[in-house]
Scaffold this active site. Structure first.
Site, short mmCIF file in Angstrom:
data_model
loop_
_atom_site.label_atom_id
_atom_site.label_comp_id
_atom_site.label_asym_id
_atom_site.label_seq_id
_atom_site.Cartn_x
_atom_site.Cartn_y
_atom_site.Cartn_z
N VAL A 1 0.86 -1.18 0.00
CA VAL A 1 0.00 0.00 0.00
C VAL A 1 0.90 1.23 0.00
O VAL A 1 1.78 1.33 0.88
CB VAL A 1 -0.89 0.03 1.26
CG1 VAL A 1 -1.66 1.34 1.36
CG2 VAL A 1 -1.84 -1.17 1.27
N VAL A 2 0.74 2.16 -0.94
CA VAL A 2 -0.19 2.19 -2.03
C VAL A 2 0.50 1.68 -3.30
O VAL A 2 1.72 1.79 -3.44
CB VAL A 2 -0.74 3.62 -2.27
CG1 VAL A 2 -1.53 4.08 -1.06
CG2 VAL A 2 0.37 4.61 -2.60
N VAL B 1 3.20 3.49 -5.57
CA VAL B 1 4.44 3.93 -4.92
C VAL B 1 5.11 2.75 -4.20
O VAL B 1 6.15 2.26 -4.62
CB VAL B 1 4.16 5.08 -3.92
CG1 VAL B 1 5.40 5.40 -3.10
CG2 VAL B 1 3.70 6.32 -4.69
N CYS B 2 4.48 2.29 -3.15
CA CYS B 2 5.13 1.30 -2.28
C CYS B 2 5.30 -0.04 -2.98
O CYS B 2 6.20 -0.81 -2.65
CB CYS B 2 4.32 1.15 -0.99
SG CYS B 2 4.06 2.76 -0.20
N VAL B 3 4.43 -0.34 -3.93
CA VAL B 3 4.57 -1.56 -4.73
C VAL B 3 5.39 -1.29 -5.99
O VAL B 3 6.36 -1.98 -6.29
CB VAL B 3 3.19 -2.13 -5.13
CG1 VAL B 3 3.34 -3.36 -6.01
CG2 VAL B 3 2.38 -2.47 -3.88
#
Lengths: 208, 208, 208, 208, 208, 208, 208, 208
Positions: free
Chosen positions: F114-115, F118-120
């Site tokens: 998440v999110v 960005v984070c993935v």
């Protein structure tokens, strides 16, 4: 126009009727996403337990394609009257069921089931006709699609049923957080992921 | 507010009116997916046959762009009164139609048609005005889009029509599975793929 | 960028693989409405018969919760190789299945099944890896929800699968209406309500 | 990865192919609302006229259920080559059609039609295979539903077709408002209600 | 419960009120697609002309951001009372408007406008309060979004307004196709693409 | 065009990266319903445990508004490397994280978080750039809305990431039901209500 | 297949192009809700300021129906190059615009505008053709509807543009919260209501 | 049926109740997009100020997970009665709240809050029961999902509440633009992006 007067749910006057939440029939439910629906039904079951509401279980033809009652509901209400109807589609046409309802002494019936326009609507309409106050838990009831659901809701509403969801039922029964903050909080944390997150964030900070 | 009392559909007091399910008009229906709509209309037709309900067919201008009645409906009800209206938009403005309705001796009218806000709503409103109990089969009626449908439903509801779907109609007429398990099961299997699957799975296991 | 060259489906070089359309698994399908999905699967089955395409049936654990193959598919292809896999999730991991595919001598594989991201995608990806041309019939394949479906489509597309629907498959195989107007027309009339309506309207007028 | 280089539409090198916009087939189109679809098709037709692009009309079985070409298209392009195909489903399989395309001397083909995955996709794929640059006008093409459309778009995209809409086509052909402010403005005002409103508001104020 | 009795629209007793269809305000309408909305408003305007219904036009602040009345409406009703309100938001607060309404001598008011919850709802509610029968044309009225629209519809419905769409209005006013087949057919052909297609297909075949 | 070759997930070569599933950040997730999202994340966590995949947990600013890691994930992977990043937005910019990834010795990275955009997406893109095979679990990743999600998926896909869902990951890792029928069945029963229902129905019948 | 390598946005190598966010054109945007779209455009504008990215403003025909540039953008970038194009639809056809872009010395172009398939796509495609790296901010770009948007995204993607949203752009430029926690937090609080709520809740507790 | 008579909002007889717009509870709201919801709540707050309506703020458990009141509301109404309820879920169960309502001397209550079926519906129903006229601002109230919202709206509507949105409230209170063109225009410009654009376009032209 005179409108429906506000009748509040009262935990000393309410009973819960869980109608035909059977493993086969559940495959027919497509107006609500399965993860959410499962959660809502269990939330209603949990609040019935939490508020010590008399709860009735009823099913239709468990040995046939409709399948057995969802095991979690059986397990949660081991001592609840359990009426396996031999054939009546409208649970209210089953004398044992009606007697069990009347035996609770409650006048407010909280009803949910599968499928909405039949297993919920028929007993709801019958109960209203006999003078009960009926509260339909819309998000713990499911059916084929949104068109069908909408027709069912309108028919029940026109007959005087009050449409609610499990969260509203819980809040109206509880009245005041001070009656038991932890109990209600636990109920919400177990069934509302966003609320659980709020509680976790809060606990982390207040523990610092 | 006094609410609509629960009037149950009674197979000895109900008739089915199929209004303007014509091949041309069907191309106007866009508030429901074609495969589903076809299935719903045929399901309603089948339940009319199954419950031996007097059934009336009526059409508007078959020789024009509206096109002929869907052949399956003709074939399913070969002896039904068939009123090809010479021009009346509201079927209730056609004396032959009204006389055919009254000749059934039934007071409960189950109506479906194309398009909802005209071919269904107009006779529904007229029939209510003459004292009939009207049950609109929402999922066997179709129209241009959801906005139009919603307006039509609200107008009929405000006038006292009960909104139902074919499945609810069948269940309310049947009352009790024991009246004929196989018959009702066949009706469902033919028109509810999920239910057919349940039955197939069940039969496979119980045959083992 | 060099793009995928246009490889046309050829009825003398194509085979149809129907993977895991089982009555239990079908209850998992929620990215497409049940009436429509049933119609699409049967349409694909019918076109396989119509074009005399070698057709393979395969299933996974029929005796368990996945349930038996949909009976209509069995009935429609009584002589088709039928591989009841003892455990392999990817049908391509089953030697009998792969041999049956290769025994057809066809290099174009038309694949549909339940659920899309597993029962369709896995053999599709494996077949591409072995040099087959793969055509996924998207509307005769189903899965949990649209998010899942979309991921599955993208993965197959990135690997070189061509995404089609049953109607496109039929049209590409037929090439020219003159090859058999009535045959193709019947296929369409049986599976496209709007097209049937057009044909009925047309027939009514030309018969006058 | 090398990507598709930017090939601009050039009004001296582009032709428009309108494939099977027939009154019967249009009843199959359900992935786009009818008022909007009609507007888009006529907008594409108008821009073809406005930019003096060679335009080809082709149809399939007009005397059958597919129905005649939409009269507005005939009227708008009275001198356009008009190929009533005797049976070929893929217009590119019809020699007259291909010769008419080649006779334009254009290498950029702007294609729209009904239904997307067949009448548009097949000639688009064939034309790409013969070295044409293909621009699919997605909003002037229609089909059964969004699932089908999406599969068709992906197949054409993978083969190298560029997906555009009529507004983008018009803007890319026009290049500079100064080439004809009034002409382009009229095209937009006739087919974009919001733009017409902007122009009316603006005219009212500047006239004061 | 006593329900709303069926009051039919009567072309000798109905008037049309078009409220604030102004070019600026139209940019606020997002609960209905622009091509469809434009078509619906013009269809209502055309039916007013066709049935010779007294029609009133009114606007709010045309010289400001709200913009001028849509020119097509002005052009279609050159002799209609045209009340440019100096400031009243509810048209019924403007004496000239109310007098113009009353001067028609009609008791049935067909109302449409922009935006629904204000320009339509306010005069609708006021007219009902003064004893008029009010019919809201939902699909020729627009507003910010569906949530807003739904609230507005419910408020008007609760006050006794009948919700209709332009097609229903036309059909209820016309009563019988035989009163003028060509006139009503033309109205439909101009505003319902699917119906125009049916007519074209039909004409092509009957001309053969 | 050369396409992505089929790289199968291999339980001996895959690791799971759970990125920033924090109680505060979860309130930003609106492209997937909360009950379903919670279930998907826990399903991915459970399959990581079931297949004994090396699992890494990482978070960003737990003491701030982003909130602590969801407690269930901590509890499920008590011995997993846990990298609380001091500020790097892209987890791959954190050396401890990259070292922990490399220490697993795995070349296939299954990523969710998440999110999504960005984070993935950031670590997914970085990992691909370093030669890892990246499998994004789309239904265990969440973000602001569908528009954002779609952009994120396309960017990762263009870079060579494979988009999967937790169910596909589990099936691809398991290969063959015979490896452990009960284990995989339990995983499915715990996270797919429809599958649990099938199992319950089946058990009830086979127990008879 | 070789895929797009990961090119990170670099605040020392990126410029922002805001194309035709004009008050008239904004009334055409219907693929994104107005409150959200306004927020996204201003968020992109704010991040351009925050990261001190060279920013270019360009418009088309401000004195006509397209209307003036949104005043907030003018006010936020008072010293930005401002190219009011005399007629070129593709901003890249305007020499002043291209020179202004090249004068920034940046090779990464972050582009947003109205409408997506023209004002964004045309310069994006042209810039790619000249060797720039193009990042399209999808949620700060708008157009007529989702169908149009989808076609535009696919065309740009096929040409090698990277699709991002403003939040992803901000995060990729910032790299590490420690570079400025307060600055980035303020940007998020101003444009993400949920994040602002998290910050408010957090601040309230940590202040206790 | 006698219907609800038209009761107009009157700025000298109305008060605004803002119930539980708290930063934690807002994370539960998923039936309306966050940017839009924030805007609607602030618009309602601004109109309360603009029309000098007595305004009450109330919250539930601010120190717990529900979080503090949104700071903008506190700041906008520094002198408003502010009732931090110690535990009552229905604000009307709190004597201080009811006394504060009654102290305003107003009989028309404009209510909005989070979540709709509890924090709005409960006091709305209680207030109606005590004879107040209740106007629910549907778009400044939020809850878990659309199903829940719909049930809540129906329950309040059946009890006699009028459903409105902030824009309708503002217009009904203002009555006539001439009362203050600039004031109302500013309110709209600040909360309706499309209206702001209209004003900007208009100002640009009239300034020429």
């Amino acid at each position: 126009m005179s409108h429906t007067p506000y009748t509040r749910l009262d935990k000393d006057n309410a009973a819960v009727l869980l109608v035909d939440h059977q493993t086969g029939l559940l495959s027919l439910v497509r107006d609500i996403e399965p993860d959410k629906f499962k959660n809502n039904v269990l939330a209603l079951s949990d609040l019935a337990t939490y508020f010590k509401l008399p709860t009735l279980l009823t099913t239709s033809f468990e040995s046939g394609p409709n399948g057995p009652l969802v095991p979690e509901l059986k397990a949660a209400h081991p001592n609840a009257p359990y009426i396996a109807r031999p054939g009546q589609i409208n649970a209210w046409d089953n004398d044992d069921f009606v007697q069990a309802v009347k035996a609770t002494g409650r006048k407010q019936l909280i009803i949910a089931g599968v499928v909405t326009e039949v297993c919920v609507a028929f007993p709801a309409l019958s109960a209203i006709a006999e003078g009960f106050e009926v509260f339909v838990v819309t998000d713990a009831s499911g059916t084929f699609n949104e068109l069908t659901r909408d027709s069912a809701w309108r028919r029940m509403e026109a007959a005087g049923a009050q449409l609610m969801t499990w969260f509203g039922v819980a809040c109206e029964l509880h009245r005041d957080w001070r009656n038991d903050v932890e109990g209600l909080g636990t109920l919400f944390a177990n069934h509302i992921p966003d609320y659980r997150n709020l509680m976790t964030s809060h606990a982390a900070l207040t523990a610092q």
